[in-house]
Write an enzyme that holds these catalytic residues in place. Structure first.
Site: not given
Length: 247
Positions: A51, A207
């Site tokens: 992400d 992430h």
């Protein structure tokens, strides 16, 4: 006459043997096809997702994935795609999965109304198309879909927008333990094993950040050693989300 008889005998032998020449090949092909199907059915599939990218560290992240021959799926933010255009183009070029993460990443803005989230995803898709010439229908809403993305909001985003909603079932917590790489590694492995025992395919949340680069090689090395095959999310894969919404 003897010469003619020999020719006829040889010709007859060839005709009789001719069909048999294809039996081993056909059997081999069938066996290979069956083995391939069985192998796929028994394969240990895993989906690795990132992400918040792309970022200044995406290039190094992609280098690591390439080193281990792994494909992942990136849920990207609109402004980041436009800021880091080369990274965005490389993600697309190298065949990684493409997803949208909105524009603002601010709950108060993204979930302000039933249509605010849809607008952000559409805007992010336009950024992706502008930079790399492609679009995607996969979305992951900021901080996950629960509890913010209520039924009416989902109906707009998925029903009217035609998007497919993804969350995760393995949380690396790499955003929380940025300096405790062993903690992140342990989180991933423990949860992957638990999910797999339940007969579910792991969808790992990580992430696109500098801290993740420190633990990623160890995670990939272990998972590959355990026989996991990394695949990308597409619109043809049934979505995994907290609401169990299969649209």
């Amino acid at each position: 006459m003897l010469h003619i008889r020999k020719i006829l005998t040889t010709t007859l032998a060839i005709l009789l043997l001719f069909p048999l020449l294809f039996l081993p090949l056909s059997a081999t092909a069938t066996a290979a096809s069956a083995d391939k199907a069985a192998s796929k059915a028994n394969a240990k599939i895993i989906y690795l997702t990132f992400d918040d990218g792309p970022t200044a560290h995406t290039g190094k992240l992609l280098d690591i994935l390439d080193e281990y021959k792994v494909k992942a799926t990136f849920f990207m933010l609109g402004p980041h795609m436009e800021q880091y255009q080369q990274a965005t183009k490389r993600i697309v070029k190298e065949g990684h999965g493409l997803g949208l993460h909105g524009v603002t990443h601010v709950p108060g803005k993204f979930y302000k109304s039933a249509y605010s989230g849809l607008k952000e995803m559409q805007q992010a898709n336009e950024s992706l198309n502008k930079v790399a010439g492609v679009k995607t229908s996969l979305v992951r809403t900021p901080y996950g879909s629960k509890p913010y993305l209520k039924s009416a909001y989902r109906n707009v985003l998925l029903g009217q927008g035609g998007f497919h909603l993804w969350d995760w079932n393995v949380d690396s917590l790499d955003w929380k333990y940025k300096k405790d790489h062993q903690k992140v590694y342990n989180n991933v492995m423990q949860q992957v094993h638990n999910v797999k025992k339940q007969g579910t395919t792991p969808v790992v949340l990580m992430h696109d950040q500098e801290a993740t680069l420190k633990v990623l090689p160890q995670v990939l090395k272990t998972l590959k050693a355990e026989g996991y095959q990394f695949e990308i999310l597409t619109k043809n894969v049934q979505p995994v989300n907290f609401w169990n919404d299969k649209r």
